[in-house]
Scaffold this motif. Structure first.
Motif, PDB file in Angstrom:
ATOM      1  N   ALA A  29       1.002  -0.937  -0.065  1.00 21.78           N
ATOM      2  CA  ALA A  29      -0.099  -0.067  -0.526  1.00 21.78           C
ATOM      3  C   ALA A  29       1.127   1.269   0.138  1.00 21.78           C
ATOM      4  O   ALA A  29       1.884   1.507   0.784  1.00 21.78           O
ATOM      5  N   MET A  30       0.606   2.180  -0.951  1.00 24.79           N
ATOM      6  CA  MET A  30       1.452   3.940  -0.345  1.00 24.79           C
ATOM      7  C   MET A  30       0.920   4.639   0.289  1.00 24.79           C
ATOM      8  O   MET A  30      -0.595   4.253   0.066  1.00 24.79           O
ATOM      9  N   GLN A  31       1.304   5.452   0.454  1.00 22.40           N
ATOM     10  CA  GLN A  31       1.125   6.695   0.896  1.00 22.40           C
ATOM     11  C   GLN A  31       0.946   7.910   0.251  1.00 22.40           C
ATOM     12  O   GLN A  31       0.831   7.881  -1.425  1.00 22.40           O
ATOM     13  N   SER A  32      -0.417   8.470   0.395  1.00 25.37           N
ATOM     14  CA  SER A  32      -0.651   9.552   0.133  1.00 25.37           C
ATOM     15  C   SER A  32       0.521  10.364  -0.546  1.00 25.37           C
ATOM     16  O   SER A  32       1.946  10.555  -0.064  1.00 25.37           O
ATOM     17  N   LEU A  33       0.274  10.453  -2.364  1.00 30.70           N
ATOM     18  CA  LEU A  33       0.806  11.741  -3.183  1.00 30.70           C
ATOM     19  C   LEU A  33       1.402  12.526  -2.015  1.00 30.70           C
ATOM     20  O   LEU A  33       2.353  13.497  -1.804  1.00 30.70           O
ATOM     21  N   ASP A  34       0.176  13.116  -1.714  1.00 26.33           N
ATOM     22  CA  ASP A  34      -0.098  14.861  -1.044  1.00 26.33           C
ATOM     23  C   ASP A  34       0.857  14.292   0.078  1.00 26.33           C
ATOM     24  O   ASP A  34       1.298  15.761   0.664  1.00 26.33           O
ATOM     25  N   ALA A  35       0.751  13.867   0.898  1.00 23.78           N
ATOM     26  CA  ALA A  35       1.041  13.301   2.258  1.00 23.78           C
ATOM     27  C   ALA A  35       2.344  13.099   1.819  1.00 23.78           C
ATOM     28  O   ALA A  35       3.067  13.770   2.940  1.00 23.78           O
ATOM     29  N   LEU A  36       2.975  12.420   0.541  1.00 27.74           N
ATOM     30  CA  LEU A  36       4.314  12.780   0.393  1.00 27.74           C
ATOM     31  C   LEU A  36       4.799  13.307   0.342  1.00 27.74           C
ATOM     32  O   LEU A  36       5.963  14.202   1.054  1.00 27.74           O
ATOM     33  N   HIS A  37       4.577  14.515  -0.705  1.00 30.04           N
ATOM     34  CA  HIS A  37       5.045  16.001  -1.040  1.00 30.04           C
ATOM     35  C   HIS A  37       5.023  16.854   0.304  1.00 30.04           C
ATOM     36  O   HIS A  37       5.933  17.832   0.168  1.00 30.04           O
ATOM     37  N   ALA A  38       4.204  17.039   1.215  1.00 30.23           N
ATOM     38  CA  ALA A  38       4.232  17.712   2.627  1.00 30.23           C
ATOM     39  C   ALA A  38       5.061  17.234   2.902  1.00 30.23           C
ATOM     40  O   ALA A  38       6.667  17.958   3.501  1.00 30.23           O
ATOM     41  N   ALA A  39       5.872  15.913   3.022  1.00 27.02           N
ATOM     42  CA  ALA A  39       7.018  15.466   3.507  1.00 27.02           C
ATOM     43  C   ALA A  39       8.655  16.208   3.160  1.00 27.02           C
ATOM     44  O   ALA A  39       9.207  16.375   3.498  1.00 27.02           O
ATOM     45  N   ALA A  40       8.504  15.791   2.006  1.00 27.97           N
ATOM     46  CA  ALA A  40       9.644  16.894   1.724  1.00 27.97           C
ATOM     47  C   ALA A  40       9.616  17.357   1.281  1.00 27.97           C
ATOM     48  O   ALA A  40      11.001  18.112   1.264  1.00 27.97           O
ATOM     49  N   GLN A  41       8.312  18.319   1.055  1.00 25.28           N
ATOM     50  CA  GLN A  41       8.478  20.249   1.720  1.00 25.28           C
ATOM     51  C   GLN A  41       9.829  20.349   3.172  1.00 25.28           C
ATOM     52  O   GLN A  41       9.876  21.406   3.614  1.00 25.28           O
ATOM     53  N   GLN A  42       8.722  19.572   4.306  1.00 27.21           N
ATOM     54  CA  GLN A  42       9.537  19.343   5.497  1.00 27.21           C
ATOM     55  C   GLN A  42      10.558  19.011   4.755  1.00 27.21           C
ATOM     56  O   GLN A  42      11.914  20.213   6.252  1.00 27.21           O
ATOM     57  N   ALA A  43      11.097  18.257   4.451  1.00 26.72           N
ATOM     58  CA  ALA A  43      12.293  17.821   4.334  1.00 26.72           C
ATOM     59  C   ALA A  43      13.082  18.791   3.817  1.00 26.72           C
ATOM     60  O   ALA A  43      14.553  18.905   4.957  1.00 26.72           O
ATOM     61  N   MET A  44      13.070  19.304   3.121  1.00 22.31           N
ATOM     62  CA  MET A  44      14.348  20.066   2.400  1.00 22.31           C
ATOM     63  C   MET A  44      12.890  21.925   2.598  1.00 22.31           C
ATOM     64  O   MET A  44      12.387  21.810   1.309  1.00 22.31           O
ATOM     65  N   PRO A  45      13.268  22.864   3.089  1.00 21.32           N
ATOM     66  CA  PRO A  45      12.040  24.049   3.744  1.00 21.32           C
ATOM     67  C   PRO A  45      12.554  24.596   2.135  1.00 21.32           C
ATOM     68  O   PRO A  45      13.531  24.680   1.905  1.00 21.32           O
ATOM     69  N   GLY A  46      11.755  25.530   1.434  1.00 21.23           N
ATOM     70  CA  GLY A  46      12.457  26.137   0.137  1.00 21.23           C
ATOM     71  C   GLY A  46      11.882  25.796  -0.637  1.00 21.23           C
ATOM     72  O   GLY A  46      12.112  25.970  -2.224  1.00 21.23           O
ATOM     73  N   LEU A  47      11.632  24.374  -0.675  1.00 25.45           N
ATOM     74  CA  LEU A  47      12.086  23.811  -2.398  1.00 25.45           C
ATOM     75  C   LEU A  47       9.984  24.189  -3.282  1.00 25.45           C
ATOM     76  O   LEU A  47       9.076  23.713  -2.610  1.00 25.45           O
ATOM     77  N   GLN A  48      10.382  24.459  -4.028  1.00 22.52           N
ATOM     78  CA  GLN A  48       9.685  25.310  -4.654  1.00 22.52           C
ATOM     79  C   GLN A  48       9.056  23.207  -5.968  1.00 22.52           C
ATOM     80  O   GLN A  48       9.819  23.471  -7.393  1.00 22.52           O
ATOM     81  N   THR A  49       8.270  22.776  -6.168  1.00 19.60           N
ATOM     82  CA  THR A  49       8.348  21.083  -6.649  1.00 19.60           C
ATOM     83  C   THR A  49       7.994  21.358  -8.060  1.00 19.60           C
ATOM     84  O   THR A  49       7.331  21.970  -8.064  1.00 19.60           O
ATOM     85  N   GLN A  50       8.719  20.707  -9.361  1.00 24.83           N
ATOM     86  CA  GLN A  50       8.141  20.953 -10.272  1.00 24.83           C
ATOM     87  C   GLN A  50       7.780  19.628 -10.813  1.00 24.83           C
ATOM     88  O   GLN A  50       7.245  19.833 -11.514  1.00 24.83           O
TER      89      GLN A  50
END
Length: 360
Positions: free
Chosen positions: A236-257
Motif C-alpha cells: 500500500a502506498m502513502q498518499s502522494l500529497d502526504a509524501l509531497h508535504a514530507a518532502a517540503q518539510q525535509a527541504m524547506p524552500g523546495l518549489q516542486t516542479q
C-alpha cells in the motif's frame, strides 16, 4: 605578448577549430537560443492546452494520480510535472497498457481531469536537438562547449586590440573585410555571454562522464549489488500529497516542479520531488522518499552539499536563462543567436580566404 609565429599558429588553430565544428556549433547555438522559450513553444504548438483554465489552487497530486490510473489501467505512471508560471496544466508521462510506448498526457490543473495525449512536443524536440543533437550522447555537446572556449580564447589573443574593435566596421572595404569586422565586433560585444554559455555547456556535457567514471571505480560493485535487492511485492502506498508535504518539510524552500514515481505499488516504491529552491538560483534540489513508509531515502540540497554540488546546481539556470522571467529569456535569445551567426561568418571568411587572395 605573443610573437608573430605564435599568433600565426593560434590563427590556424582558431580557423580549423571553427571549420571542423562550425556546422554543429551553429545547430547547437541556434537551437539553444530558441529553446529558452521551450515551455512557451509547447503551449503555442498546442493551442487547446493554452486555453485551459489556470487554477490558483491546483488539484491534489493524489487526484491527478487517481485520474491517470483510472484512464490508463495497468500503465506505469513515471512522472508528473506541476503547473508553473508559463504552463497552466499538469503533465504526466505514462508507459504501458493503454498508452502506446511512453506517452505525454495533459491534465487540467483545476480538476486533475485527463485532457489527453499532447499533440506536439516541439519545444522538447528543440531541447533534445540542443542537448543531445537528437540521438547523440551529451558529451558531444560538452565537447562543442570546449571547442567554443578554444575559439574564444584564441580569438581574444589574435585580436589583442579588443577595445579598439568594438566599433570597427569598415563599410567601404571588400565584403570579406566587412564580414571580418562584423565577426570580430559580434565576438567582442558578446564575449562575456559567450564564455558563460560555452563554460556551462561544457560542464553539463562532460562533468557527468567524470562523475560516472568516479562512481564506477569507487562504488560500482556496491551499486550493482544494491540494484538487485529491490523488493517487488505489492504494498500500500502513502498518499502522494502526504509524501509531497514530507518532502517540503525535509527541504524547506523546495518549489516542486516534477514528481517521479519508481516501482510504484511495490514494497520498494519511491517518490522523488525535484525543483528549485525559493530565493536561490540552484535548480537541482531533490528529495526521495520511501512511498510505503514515508521515510527519507535521499536528500540533495545544493546549499548544504559543498562547493562543487552548489556550482553544479547553478549550471543549468545560468545556461538556459530560466531564472529571470520573460525579459531575461529575450536577452538570452538575442545573445544566443550571436555565436550561431559567428559560426556562419567565420566559415564564410575562411572560404573567401581560401578562394581568393587576401584583401587588405
Amino acid at each position: 605578448m605573443p610573437g608573430p609565429r605564435t599568433l600565426s599558429r593560434l590563427l590556424v588553430l582558431h580557423s580549423w577549430a571553427g571549420i571542423v565544428t562550425g556546422l554543429l556549433l551553429f545547430i547547437v547555438c541556434f537551437s539553444g537560443a530558441v529553446v529558452v522559450f521551450k515551455h512557451e513553444i509547447d503551449l503555442w504548438a498546442n493551442p487547446s492546452l493554452a486555453r485551459l483554465p489556470r487554477s490558483e489552487r491546483p488539484a491534489a497530486l493524489a487526484t491527478v494520480l487517481a485520474q491517470l490510473q483510472t484512464h490508463y489501467p495497468g500503465a506505469t505512471v513515471e512522472s508528473i510535472a506541476l503547473p508553473d508560471a508559463v504552463n497552466p496544466n499538469y503533465f504526466a508521462w505514462v508507459r504501458g497498457p493503454g498508452a502506446n510506448a511512453r506517452t505525454k498526457l495533459a491534465l487540467r490543473s483545476d480538476t486533475g481531469a485527463v485532457v489527453g495525449p499532447v499533440d506536439s512536443q516541439l519545444g522538447q524536440y528543440l531541447r533534445m536537438l540542443h542537448v543531445f543533437l537528437f540521438f547523440g550522447p551529451r558529451w558531444i555537446v560538452g565537447f562543442l562547449g570546449v571547442s567554443m572556449l578554444v575559439l574564444i580564447g584564441t580569438g581574444v589573443v589574435i585580436h589583442r586590440k579588443i577595445l579598439a574593435e568594438l566599433f570597427t566596421l569598415r563599410w567601404d572595404r571588400s565584403p570579406r573585410v566587412l564580414l571580418s569586422d562584423l565577426h570580430k565586433c559580434t565576438g567582442v560585444w558578446g564575449l562575456g555571454f559567450h564564455i558563460l554559455i560555452a563554460a556551462t555547456g561544457a560542464w553539463m556535457g562532460l562533468a557527468p562522464l567524470f562523475e560516472q567514471g568516479y562512481e564506477y571505480l569507487t562504488t560500482g560493485a556496491t551499486t550493482a549489488a544494491a540494484a538487485t535487492q529491490h523488493g517487488t511485492a505489492p504494498a500500500a502506498m502513502q498518499s502522494l500529497d502526504a509524501l509531497h508535504a514530507a518532502a517540503q518539510q525535509a527541504m524547506p524552500g523546495l518549489q516542486t516542479q516534477h514528481v517521479s514515481l519508481r516501482r510504484w505499488g511495490s514494497s520498494s516504491a519511491e517518490a522523488g520531488f525535484s525543483g528549485k529552491l525559493g530565493g536561490h538560483l540552484a535548480s537541482t534540489a531533490r528529495v526521495d522518499l520511501d512511498a510505503v513508509t514515508g521515510r527519507l531515502n535521499k536528500l540533495h540540497d545544493p546549499r548544504t552539499r559543498g562547493f562543487w554540488s552548489l556550482l553544479n546546481s547553478l549550471m543549468e539556470p545560468l545556461h538556459f536563462g530560466d531564472y529571470g522571467g520573460l525579459t531575461l529569456k529575450w536577452l538570452y535569445f538575442i545573445l544566443g543567436l550571436t555565436p550561431a551567426l559567428m559560426s556562419i561568418s567565420g566559415t564564410l571568411i575562411w572560404l573567401m580566404h581560401r578562394g581568393s587572395p587576401a584583401v587588405r
